[in-house]
Design a protein around this motif. Structure first.
Motif, mmCIF file in Angstrom:
data_model
loop_
_atom_site.group_PDB
_atom_site.id
_atom_site.type_symbol
_atom_site.label_atom_id
_atom_site.label_comp_id
_atom_site.label_asym_id
_atom_site.label_seq_id
_atom_site.Cartn_x
_atom_site.Cartn_y
_atom_site.Cartn_z
ATOM 1 N N VAL A 46 -0.120 -14.153 -0.114
ATOM 2 C CA VAL A 46 -0.369 -12.852 0.522
ATOM 3 C C VAL A 46 0.355 -12.784 1.864
ATOM 4 C CG1 VAL A 46 -2.149 -11.448 1.660
ATOM 5 C CG2 VAL A 46 -2.556 -12.356 -0.639
ATOM 6 N N ARG A 61 -8.523 -9.708 0.503
ATOM 7 C CA ARG A 61 -7.465 -9.746 -0.509
ATOM 8 C C ARG A 61 -7.576 -10.940 -1.448
ATOM 9 N NH1 ARG A 61 -1.858 -7.677 2.291
ATOM 10 N NH2 ARG A 61 -2.749 -5.902 3.396
ATOM 11 N N ASP A 149 -4.464 -4.847 -3.952
ATOM 12 C CA ASP A 149 -4.158 -6.074 -3.215
ATOM 13 C C ASP A 149 -4.788 -7.291 -3.886
ATOM 14 O OD1 ASP A 149 -2.563 -4.986 -1.200
ATOM 15 O OD2 ASP A 149 -4.312 -4.440 -0.012
ATOM 16 N N ARG A 153 -2.663 -10.485 -5.724
ATOM 17 C CA ARG A 153 -2.708 -11.523 -4.687
ATOM 18 C C ARG A 153 -1.817 -12.719 -4.986
ATOM 19 N NH1 ARG A 153 -7.276 -11.735 -7.630
ATOM 20 N NH2 ARG A 153 -8.079 -13.756 -8.335
ATOM 21 N N SER A 186 0.609 -0.814 0.001
ATOM 22 C CA SER A 186 0.117 -1.198 -1.311
ATOM 23 C C SER A 186 1.170 -2.031 -2.019
ATOM 24 C CB SER A 186 -0.213 0.051 -2.137
ATOM 25 O OG SER A 186 0.938 0.828 -2.359
#
Length: 189
Positions: A46, A61, A149, A153, A186
């Motif tokens: 991430v 997330r 998200d 991930r 996004s």
């Protein structure tokens, strides 16, 4: 289009078995590729794509509570994989270090290698057809959870959007939020 019956039940069962086998493989790949937990590996991936998020956002997330995320970031910081940087006011962002970026790239490479091996059973036309079907499935799965998200991930964002392509999960997220395709924030944007 909803088709129910023996074909749907059989294909759903096959999908479940394939998803479980791939998930088991993906859950062991980060641990094998590094000494990281699945959450820590996901956090590095991430941060590789979106450096500077807060500990709380990073935890969201990767599916951790705020306190668990703090402990995970503490461990990543002790391993010199991330560093906290104070920005505006009291806000602190988490950034991967050089070692953290290299580790994330290694994790993504191991993930891609494992998944590509699974696709070796298909020819190129079947791979393209599967890609189209997976895009439809991902759109539907997003509609059920609304967490782009979290769904992405462990994604290699560059692999998902080659040559200006569009991430199907990011597209579903933007559509749900009424965003334009180039709006930030996004997956796939």
């Amino acid at each position: 289009m909803h088709v129910r019956g023996n074909d749907t039940e059989r294909v759903a069962n096959l999908l479940g078995a394939a998803a479980l086998a791939i998930t088991d493989d993906l859950l062991t790949a980060p641990v094998a590729a590094s000494s990281l937990s699945m959450s820590a590996a996901a956090a590095l991936i991430v941060l590789h794509a979106d450096p500077g998020v807060s500990v709380t956002e990073l935890g969201r997330r990767v599916g951790l509570t705020q306190s668990a995320a703090v402990r995970m970031v503490d461990g990543l910081e002790r391993g010199t994989l991330v560093e906290r940087r104070r920005t505006v006011g009291n806000w602190t962002g988490v950034h991967p270090t050089g070692k953290g970026r290299r580790t994330a790239e290694h994790l993504l490479s191991a993930r891609t290698s494992h998944l590509a091996t699974a696709l070796d059973a298909l020819d190129q036309a079947e791979v393209r057809a599967l890609g189209g079907l997976l895009e439809k499935l991902l759109d539907r799965l997003y509609q059920g959870c609304g967490a782009a998200d979290r769904m992405c991930r462990l994604c290699d964002r560059a692999a998902c959007t080659p040559e200006g392509g569009q991430c199907p999960v990011g597209a579903a997220d933007r559509a749900a939020r009424g965003r334009t395709p180039d709006a930030p924030g996004s997956p796939g944007s």
